[in-house]
Design a protein around this motif. Structure first.
Motif, PDB file in Angstrom:
ATOM      1  N   LEU A 144      14.800  24.669 -27.583  1.00  0.00           N
ATOM      2  CA  LEU A 144      14.687  25.869 -28.479  1.00  0.00           C
ATOM      3  C   LEU A 144      16.049  26.343 -28.857  1.00  0.00           C
ATOM      4  O   LEU A 144      17.288  26.235 -28.055  1.00  0.00           O
ATOM      5  N   PRO A 145      16.305  26.857 -30.022  1.00  0.00           N
ATOM      6  CA  PRO A 145      17.526  27.195 -30.438  1.00  0.00           C
ATOM      7  C   PRO A 145      17.663  28.861 -29.964  1.00  0.00           C
ATOM      8  O   PRO A 145      16.733  29.346 -29.396  1.00  0.00           O
ATOM      9  N   GLY A 146      18.915  29.304 -30.002  1.00  0.00           N
ATOM     10  CA  GLY A 146      19.251  30.711 -29.450  1.00  0.00           C
ATOM     11  C   GLY A 146      20.162  30.566 -28.385  1.00  0.00           C
ATOM     12  O   GLY A 146      20.199  29.790 -27.566  1.00  0.00           O
ATOM     13  N   ASP A 147      20.746  31.782 -28.022  1.00  0.00           N
ATOM     14  CA  ASP A 147      21.390  31.919 -26.654  1.00  0.00           C
ATOM     15  C   ASP A 147      20.526  32.308 -25.664  1.00  0.00           C
ATOM     16  O   ASP A 147      19.493  32.647 -25.736  1.00  0.00           O
ATOM     17  N   ALA A 148      21.269  32.337 -24.604  1.00  0.00           N
ATOM     18  CA  ALA A 148      20.448  32.520 -23.425  1.00  0.00           C
ATOM     19  C   ALA A 148      20.320  34.114 -23.282  1.00  0.00           C
ATOM     20  O   ALA A 148      20.877  35.017 -23.766  1.00  0.00           O
ATOM     21  N   PRO A 149      19.457  34.579 -22.429  1.00  0.00           N
ATOM     22  CA  PRO A 149      19.046  35.830 -22.253  1.00  0.00           C
ATOM     23  C   PRO A 149      20.121  36.675 -21.500  1.00  0.00           C
ATOM     24  O   PRO A 149      20.935  36.106 -21.168  1.00  0.00           O
ATOM     25  N   ASP A 150      20.154  37.988 -21.650  1.00  0.00           N
ATOM     26  CA  ASP A 150      21.021  38.794 -21.010  1.00  0.00           C
ATOM     27  C   ASP A 150      20.886  39.051 -19.530  1.00  0.00           C
ATOM     28  O   ASP A 150      19.614  38.931 -19.036  1.00  0.00           O
ATOM     29  N   ILE A 151      21.826  39.019 -18.885  1.00  0.00           N
ATOM     30  CA  ILE A 151      22.027  39.038 -17.281  1.00  0.00           C
ATOM     31  C   ILE A 151      21.062  40.295 -16.689  1.00  0.00           C
ATOM     32  O   ILE A 151      21.563  41.422 -17.380  1.00  0.00           O
ATOM     33  N   PRO A 152      20.242  40.348 -15.892  1.00  0.00           N
ATOM     34  CA  PRO A 152      19.536  41.527 -15.428  1.00  0.00           C
ATOM     35  C   PRO A 152      20.414  42.149 -14.556  1.00  0.00           C
ATOM     36  O   PRO A 152      21.481  41.646 -13.863  1.00  0.00           O
ATOM     37  N   ALA A 204      29.747  37.787 -18.520  1.00  0.00           N
ATOM     38  CA  ALA A 204      28.353  38.325 -18.330  1.00  0.00           C
ATOM     39  C   ALA A 204      28.254  38.489 -16.699  1.00  0.00           C
ATOM     40  O   ALA A 204      27.787  39.519 -16.125  1.00  0.00           O
ATOM     41  N   LEU A 205      28.809  37.675 -15.971  1.00  0.00           N
ATOM     42  CA  LEU A 205      28.839  37.637 -14.557  1.00  0.00           C
ATOM     43  C   LEU A 205      29.968  38.675 -14.045  1.00  0.00           C
ATOM     44  O   LEU A 205      29.481  39.291 -12.990  1.00  0.00           O
ATOM     45  N   GLN A 206      30.881  38.696 -14.742  1.00  0.00           N
ATOM     46  CA  GLN A 206      32.032  39.726 -14.124  1.00  0.00           C
ATOM     47  C   GLN A 206      31.491  41.029 -14.525  1.00  0.00           C
ATOM     48  O   GLN A 206      31.602  41.942 -13.589  1.00  0.00           O
ATOM     49  N   GLU A 207      30.925  41.333 -15.511  1.00  0.00           N
ATOM     50  CA  GLU A 207      30.356  42.673 -15.888  1.00  0.00           C
ATOM     51  C   GLU A 207      29.313  42.901 -14.962  1.00  0.00           C
ATOM     52  O   GLU A 207      29.161  44.151 -14.276  1.00  0.00           O
ATOM     53  N   ALA A 208      28.383  42.085 -14.675  1.00  0.00           N
ATOM     54  CA  ALA A 208      27.132  42.472 -13.998  1.00  0.00           C
ATOM     55  C   ALA A 208      27.746  42.821 -12.349  1.00  0.00           C
ATOM     56  O   ALA A 208      27.395  43.731 -11.870  1.00  0.00           O
ATOM     57  N   LEU A 209      28.743  41.953 -12.057  1.00  0.00           N
ATOM     58  CA  LEU A 209      29.104  42.229 -10.303  1.00  0.00           C
ATOM     59  C   LEU A 209      30.150  43.483 -10.504  1.00  0.00           C
ATOM     60  O   LEU A 209      30.074  44.023  -9.364  1.00  0.00           O
ATOM     61  N   SER A 210      30.519  43.798 -11.582  1.00  0.00           N
ATOM     62  CA  SER A 210      31.492  45.045 -11.498  1.00  0.00           C
ATOM     63  C   SER A 210      30.584  46.315 -11.185  1.00  0.00           C
ATOM     64  O   SER A 210      31.343  47.061 -10.769  1.00  0.00           O
ATOM     65  N   GLU A 267      13.140  38.384 -13.378  1.00  0.00           N
ATOM     66  CA  GLU A 267      14.160  38.533 -14.629  1.00  0.00           C
ATOM     67  C   GLU A 267      15.554  37.508 -14.141  1.00  0.00           C
ATOM     68  O   GLU A 267      15.988  36.888 -15.256  1.00  0.00           O
ATOM     69  N   TRP A 268      15.617  37.509 -12.975  1.00  0.00           N
ATOM     70  CA  TRP A 268      16.820  36.811 -12.417  1.00  0.00           C
ATOM     71  C   TRP A 268      16.630  35.087 -12.442  1.00  0.00           C
ATOM     72  O   TRP A 268      17.323  34.605 -13.008  1.00  0.00           O
ATOM     73  N   VAL A 269      15.268  34.826 -12.293  1.00  0.00           N
ATOM     74  CA  VAL A 269      14.839  33.487 -12.309  1.00  0.00           C
ATOM     75  C   VAL A 269      15.009  33.135 -13.812  1.00  0.00           C
ATOM     76  O   VAL A 269      15.555  32.182 -14.302  1.00  0.00           O
ATOM     77  N   THR A 270      14.344  34.103 -14.743  1.00  0.00           N
ATOM     78  CA  THR A 270      14.471  33.605 -16.231  1.00  0.00           C
ATOM     79  C   THR A 270      15.722  33.441 -16.747  1.00  0.00           C
ATOM     80  O   THR A 270      15.945  32.588 -17.505  1.00  0.00           O
ATOM     81  N   TRP A 271      16.613  34.506 -16.177  1.00  0.00           N
ATOM     82  CA  TRP A 271      18.162  34.395 -16.718  1.00  0.00           C
ATOM     83  C   TRP A 271      18.764  33.042 -16.335  1.00  0.00           C
ATOM     84  O   TRP A 271      19.405  32.020 -16.957  1.00  0.00           O
ATOM     85  N   LEU A 272      18.454  32.606 -14.833  1.00  0.00           N
ATOM     86  CA  LEU A 272      18.998  31.250 -14.517  1.00  0.00           C
ATOM     87  C   LEU A 272      18.252  30.232 -15.326  1.00  0.00           C
ATOM     88  O   LEU A 272      19.063  29.088 -15.580  1.00  0.00           O
ATOM     89  N   ILE A 273      17.175  30.204 -15.851  1.00  0.00           N
ATOM     90  CA  ILE A 273      16.652  29.173 -16.404  1.00  0.00           C
ATOM     91  C   ILE A 273      17.245  29.158 -17.858  1.00  0.00           C
ATOM     92  O   ILE A 273      17.408  27.936 -18.228  1.00  0.00           O
ATOM     93  N   GLY A 274      17.341  30.225 -18.260  1.00  0.00           N
ATOM     94  CA  GLY A 274      17.986  30.183 -19.667  1.00  0.00           C
ATOM     95  C   GLY A 274      19.466  29.607 -19.784  1.00  0.00           C
ATOM     96  O   GLY A 274      19.780  28.764 -20.462  1.00  0.00           O
TER      97      GLY A 274
END
Length: 283
Positions: A144-152, A204-210, A267-274
């Motif tokens: 599918l087209p489109g970007d990956a989902p936002d990190i939860p 995305a990972l830096q922001e989530a971990l911060s 949500e985490w599984v879905t993000w990783l799949i994306g």
């Protein structure tokens, strides 16, 4: 007492079966008490088979993907049920594969629905089958087209996994930066696109971990793993291809592992799949 209760239950239950003799009686008992297809897997398998029929002649590449996924899911159902010496599943576990479907107007809606349903099921099917379903969800999302989902938001175990993945992304960006110095001008845009994808993940990972305190920082340099560092344009292109394969495997493994947790976070599984689908598409 418990044994007697179980025995009485079996006697009472078998009394409701037809009065048959010999092998017929045994077959009837097996049919009645035998294993059954895992319901969620069967729904996914039937949906994949129906999609393949609907897509045939409309989008043969999509039809082939869904047909192969149906084959794998039906095989998984048989594996879970077990087989006899002839390799056949018990009659209680036999399934009828769909043979008819309305032709699709286009593949987009069908593949989008398939990706959504398979992603949702990745952490719902029996644990033994989650790696297979996760792999299929990644393949469908990559279509599918489109970007990956936002990190939860991240739980404590997920923070550890995210930190590992952030370090991985630093390593990928370092390797691409190194290789870019050797590729010809005609390949620079491709490398820049790949770098953009990896830097977006890093952000995305830096922001989530911060939100939770400690954020791993990049090292001055990284090893090239099993690959030799590039020294000319040809070796740089091969190196970039190797990075892409490693990245796809890394994120697919992370998604599969998360789906197989005792209490997975969808949500985490879905993000990783994306993200794994994004990597899959860049191979």
């Amino acid at each position: 007492m418990n044994r007697r209760r179980i025995a009485l239950t079996l006697v009472a239950s078998t009394a409701t079966l037809p009065a048959l003799a010999g092998c017929q009686a045994v077959d009837s008992v097996v049919d009645y008490f035998g294993p059954r297809p895992e319901n969620r897997l069967l729904m996914l398998a039937d949906a994949a088979a129906t999609d393949a029929l609907a897509l045939s002649g409309v989008d043969d590449h999509a039809a082939d993907l869904r047909n192969a996924q149906a084959d794998a899911l039906y095989a998984e159902i048989t594996r879970l049920c077990g087989t006899n010496d002839a390799g056949n599943a018990p009659r209680s576990c036999e399934v009828e594969r769909p043979t008819k479907a309305n032709r699709a107007a286009d593949s987009g809606e069908i593949m989008e629905n398939a990706a959504s349903a398979t992603t949702a099921a990745a952490d719902e099917v029996t644990v033994e089958s989650r790696a297979l379903v996760t792999e299929q969800a990644i393949a469908l999302n990559a279509w599918l087209p489109g970007d990956a989902p936002d990190i939860p938001e991240l739980s404590q175990p997920e923070q550890k996994s995210a930190a590992d993945l952030l370090s991985w992304e630093y390593e990928q960006a370092f390797g691409l930066d190194f290789a870019r110095a050797y590729v010809g001008p005609e390949h620079e845009d491709n490398v820049d696109h790949r770098l953009e994808v990896h830097h977006r993940r890093i952000d995305a990972l830096q922001e989530a971990l911060s939100r939770y305190g400690n954020v791993p920082q990049p090292e001055p340099a990284y090893s090239s793993g099993d690959q030799d560092l590039p020294h000319d344009s040809a070796s740089a292109l091969g190196f970039i291809g190797g990075l892409a394969e490693q990245d796809s495997r890394k994120w697919s493994a992370a998604a599969s592992q998360a789906a197989q947790e005792e209490t997975p976070d969808q949500e985490w599984v879905t993000w990783l799949i994306g993200i794994a689908a994004e990597s899959h598409g860049m191979r």
